[in-house]
Design a protein around this motif. Structure first.
Motif, PDB file in Angstrom:
ATOM      1  N   LYS A  71      -6.448   2.461 -37.383  1.00 27.43           N
ATOM      2  CA  LYS A  71      -5.709   1.637 -36.424  1.00 27.43           C
ATOM      3  C   LYS A  71      -5.596   0.225 -36.986  1.00 27.43           C
ATOM      4  O   LYS A  71      -6.512  -0.282 -37.643  1.00 27.43           O
ATOM      5  CB  LYS A  71      -6.453   1.603 -35.076  1.00 27.43           C
ATOM      6  CG  LYS A  71      -6.535   2.940 -34.360  1.00 27.43           C
ATOM      7  CD  LYS A  71      -5.169   3.388 -33.900  1.00 27.43           C
ATOM      8  CE  LYS A  71      -5.229   4.655 -33.076  1.00 27.43           C
ATOM      9  NZ  LYS A  71      -5.665   4.442 -31.690  1.00 27.43           N
ATOM     10  N   PRO A  73      -5.966  -3.507 -36.868  1.00 30.92           N
ATOM     11  CA  PRO A  73      -6.746  -4.444 -36.044  1.00 30.92           C
ATOM     12  C   PRO A  73      -5.928  -5.607 -35.507  1.00 30.92           C
ATOM     13  O   PRO A  73      -6.367  -6.306 -34.586  1.00 30.92           O
ATOM     14  CB  PRO A  73      -7.839  -4.929 -37.013  1.00 30.92           C
ATOM     15  CG  PRO A  73      -7.274  -4.708 -38.378  1.00 30.92           C
ATOM     16  CD  PRO A  73      -6.419  -3.487 -38.268  1.00 30.92           C
ATOM     17  N   ASP A  75      -2.948  -5.120 -34.188  1.00 29.18           N
ATOM     18  CA  ASP A  75      -1.982  -4.512 -33.284  1.00 29.18           C
ATOM     19  C   ASP A  75      -1.959  -5.228 -31.945  1.00 29.18           C
ATOM     20  O   ASP A  75      -2.976  -5.743 -31.471  1.00 29.18           O
ATOM     21  CB  ASP A  75      -2.359  -3.037 -33.078  1.00 29.18           C
ATOM     22  CG  ASP A  75      -1.264  -2.260 -32.388  1.00 29.18           C
ATOM     23  OD1 ASP A  75      -1.221  -2.293 -31.148  1.00 29.18           O
ATOM     24  OD2 ASP A  75      -0.458  -1.622 -33.083  1.00 29.18           O
ATOM     25  N   THR A  78      -4.550  -4.435 -29.257  1.00 29.04           N
ATOM     26  CA  THR A  78      -5.853  -5.098 -29.328  1.00 29.04           C
ATOM     27  C   THR A  78      -5.808  -6.433 -28.610  1.00 29.04           C
ATOM     28  O   THR A  78      -6.745  -6.795 -27.879  1.00 29.04           O
ATOM     29  CB  THR A  78      -6.275  -5.294 -30.793  1.00 29.04           C
ATOM     30  OG1 THR A  78      -6.245  -4.036 -31.470  1.00 29.04           O
ATOM     31  CG2 THR A  78      -7.673  -5.882 -30.881  1.00 29.04           C
ATOM     32  N   ASN A  79      -4.720  -7.174 -28.789  1.00 27.17           N
ATOM     33  CA  ASN A  79      -4.593  -8.468 -28.107  1.00 27.17           C
ATOM     34  C   ASN A  79      -4.546  -8.307 -26.599  1.00 27.17           C
ATOM     35  O   ASN A  79      -5.071  -9.146 -25.856  1.00 27.17           O
ATOM     36  CB  ASN A  79      -3.326  -9.192 -28.580  1.00 27.17           C
ATOM     37  CG  ASN A  79      -3.401  -9.605 -30.028  1.00 27.17           C
ATOM     38  OD1 ASN A  79      -4.485  -9.853 -30.542  1.00 27.17           O
ATOM     39  ND2 ASN A  79      -2.262  -9.667 -30.701  1.00 27.17           N
ATOM     40  N   ASP A  83     -11.167  -4.706 -27.625  1.00 18.79           N
ATOM     41  CA  ASP A  83     -11.744  -3.629 -28.437  1.00 18.79           C
ATOM     42  C   ASP A  83     -12.074  -2.440 -27.543  1.00 18.79           C
ATOM     43  O   ASP A  83     -13.058  -2.449 -26.798  1.00 18.79           O
ATOM     44  CB  ASP A  83     -13.005  -4.118 -29.156  1.00 18.79           C
ATOM     45  CG  ASP A  83     -12.706  -5.182 -30.197  1.00 18.79           C
ATOM     46  OD1 ASP A  83     -11.614  -5.122 -30.790  1.00 18.79           O
ATOM     47  OD2 ASP A  83     -13.545  -6.078 -30.392  1.00 18.79           O
ATOM     48  N   THR A  84     -11.254  -1.403 -27.634  1.00 18.59           N
ATOM     49  CA  THR A  84     -11.435  -0.215 -26.807  1.00 18.59           C
ATOM     50  C   THR A  84     -11.429   1.030 -27.674  1.00 18.59           C
ATOM     51  O   THR A  84     -11.241   0.967 -28.889  1.00 18.59           O
ATOM     52  CB  THR A  84     -10.312  -0.090 -25.759  1.00 18.59           C
ATOM     53  OG1 THR A  84      -9.070   0.165 -26.445  1.00 18.59           O
ATOM     54  CG2 THR A  84     -10.184  -1.355 -24.919  1.00 18.59           C
ATOM     55  N   THR A  87      -8.353   1.233 -29.889  1.00 16.76           N
ATOM     56  CA  THR A  87      -7.991   0.170 -30.835  1.00 16.76           C
ATOM     57  C   THR A  87      -9.021  -0.029 -31.943  1.00 16.76           C
ATOM     58  O   THR A  87      -8.712  -0.679 -32.942  1.00 16.76           O
ATOM     59  CB  THR A  87      -7.807  -1.172 -30.099  1.00 16.76           C
ATOM     60  OG1 THR A  87      -9.017  -1.520 -29.416  1.00 16.76           O
ATOM     61  CG2 THR A  87      -6.668  -1.099 -29.094  1.00 16.76           C
ATOM     62  N   THR A  88     -10.217   0.517 -31.798  1.00  8.33           N
ATOM     63  CA  THR A  88     -11.258   0.322 -32.803  1.00  8.33           C
ATOM     64  C   THR A  88     -11.200   1.420 -33.865  1.00  8.33           C
ATOM     65  O   THR A  88     -10.477   2.410 -33.723  1.00  8.33           O
ATOM     66  CB  THR A  88     -12.646   0.308 -32.149  1.00  8.33           C
ATOM     67  OG1 THR A  88     -12.798   1.485 -31.341  1.00  8.33           O
ATOM     68  CG2 THR A  88     -12.814  -0.923 -31.275  1.00  8.33           C
ATOM     69  N   GLN A 236     -13.153  -4.136 -20.424  1.00  7.42           N
ATOM     70  CA  GLN A 236     -11.979  -3.917 -21.271  1.00  7.42           C
ATOM     71  C   GLN A 236     -11.444  -2.495 -21.132  1.00  7.42           C
ATOM     72  O   GLN A 236     -10.225  -2.267 -21.116  1.00  7.42           O
ATOM     73  CB  GLN A 236     -12.326  -4.220 -22.727  1.00  7.42           C
ATOM     74  CG  GLN A 236     -12.496  -5.711 -22.998  1.00  7.42           C
ATOM     75  CD  GLN A 236     -13.037  -6.003 -24.389  1.00  7.42           C
ATOM     76  OE1 GLN A 236     -13.622  -5.141 -25.035  1.00  7.42           O
ATOM     77  NE2 GLN A 236     -12.846  -7.226 -24.849  1.00  7.42           N
TER      78      GLN A 236
END
Length: 427
Positions: A71, A73, A75, A78-79, A83-84, A87-88, A236
């Protein structure tokens, strides 16, 4: 090992992002035809990128070589969500998935059934009452919103209507951040869509943190008790689970199901007589009209996909619409043929990628299946329906979520319920 067909172009000037986002299906179809290959390269987001439109390439990208394609970082997801689990990368992603998976399986999944049934009843019982055509996508999106806020946040529309409405509106504003240019800008009387989305995210996080601190029941309580990496991880993930992303995906699939069976009384009767056939129909709906166009990875090392060399730092995008129409796997790929899933394609559900695939697929797939089957059976049991007006433009748009570009309207007619039917509905 072969060189990727196509041209990655030069930085900035050779970028094809605008053309892709304008119509991703046409973009890929033209290049598959021009290159005579379901894998090709182009420059997207100013990065040389391999496009994957074949089942073989998708399976390699998301399954066999998932540790080589990571993925991004940077992306936008993520913003917007932090961090889920989606997305990690690496060990962190594996540990998050291991911790969260118990919330979407077994007893936790079964405990959701009664609420799912009640939401379907409340949101779908009045589709025919006005006698007017219904905007089905909006109706199904409301259904999906009630589902996720009730299940994941313990906020139920019938019990806390004002809070429900506030969160729904904030989720919509937050969603707009995913489809806006990532520029946070505010001037008097105006702010960018991205800036507005960030403000909505902050307000949602305040509500979520209060829930985690004070509500120890249901999903919220279970999530708060999990061994997650840090104190912000639970909030999150709740932000992700209640986001507009999920209701829109559910609305997309339910809209496609409704349109596919509009006026088809024979198939609807068969579904009532043979509920197992519903699984095949929903697989075919998902194949032809996946809610999301695909996903993106970054090559961590030099590698190959479907026999083509993919250099380190290349992007790799799988296109679900194209993968699902790979003629090497799906005969008559553009036709709606549910029977394929009990014939030639029996046991090949893993060739679909509507919700990802492999070790990083959607963690809530089983819950989604339960909800879709419940909603579809409610519609089949209670209504006949048809397009109204009969002639409508049903051409799909594919971003950010697939649905007809012109909102379709459908008329519902209440079916007569026999006493045994009513008994079964309430059992």
């Amino acid at each position: 090992m072969s060189k990727l067909p196509g041209n990655a172009g030069v930085s900035v000037l050779g970028d094809k992002s605008l053309e892709f986002y304008r119509d991703p299906v046409r973009f890929c179809r033209q290049r598959v035809e021009n290159h005579r290959s379901r894998v090709f390269q182009c420059r997207i987001l100013n990065r040389p990128t391999a496009f994957i439109c074949s089942v073989q390439g998708m399976r390699e990208l998301l399954c066999e070589k998932s540790n080589l394609f990571l993925k991004d970082p940077t992306d936008l997801m993520t913003n917007m969500y932090g961090d889920t689990v989606i997305t990690t990368n690496g060990e962190e992603a594996c540990l998050l998935r291991l911790s969260l998976s118990s919330l979407f399986t077994g007893s936790c999944l079964k405990s959701s059934n009664d609420y799912i049934t009640s939401v379907c009843e409340r949101c779908l019982k009045d589709l025919s009452i006005s006698g007017q055509p219904q905007c089905v996508y909006s109706a199904f999106k409301r259904l999906g919103t009630e589902l996720v806020l009730g299940l994941f946040l313990n906020v139920r529309a019938e019990e806390q209507p004002e809070l429900f409405q506030e969160i729904s509106q904030l989720c919509t504003l937050h969603w707009h951040g995913l489809i806006s240019a990532p520029v946070s800008l505010k001037v008097p009387l105006w702010s960018s869509g991205y800036s507005t989305a960030l403000d909505a995210r902050d307000k949602l996080m305040d509500i979520i943190k209060d829930k985690l601190e004070n509500d120890k029941q249901g999903f919220v309580g279970s999530l708060g008790s999990l061994p997650l990496p840090d104190s912000s991880s639970a909030s999150q993930h709740l932000l992700l689970f209640i986001s507009a992303l999920i209701p829109k995906a559910l609305a997309s699939l339910l809209t496609s199901f409704t349109l596919a069976l509009s006026g088809d009384q024979q198939t609807r009767r068969r579904l009532l007589e043979d509920p197992d056939y519903l699984r095949l129909v929903l697989l075919e709906v998902q194949r032809l009209w996946p809610p999301f166009i695909g996903g993106r990875r970054i090559a961590d090392k030099n590698s190959t996909l479907a026999g083509f060399h993919v250099p380190k730092d290349y992007g790799a995008i799988y296109i679900s619409h194209s993968v699902h129409r790979d003629p090497e796997v799906f005969q008559q790929p553009d036709d709606f043929l549910p029977e394929r899933w009990s014939g030639r394609n029996a046991g090949q559900e893993h060739f679909l990628c509507s919700f990802g695939n492999g070790p990083r697929n959607c963690i809530g797939t089983k819950l989604t299946d339960v909800f879709l089957k419940e909603a579809c059976m409610y519609l089949l049991t209670h209504y006949d329906w048809c397009l109204d007006p009969p002639s409508q433009d049903l051409e799909y748009k594919w971003l950010p979520v697939s649905r007809p570009a012109n909102t379709p309207t459908v008329s519902f007619t209440q079916l007569d319920q026999t006493p045994s039917d009513r008994s079964n509905d309430t059992s």
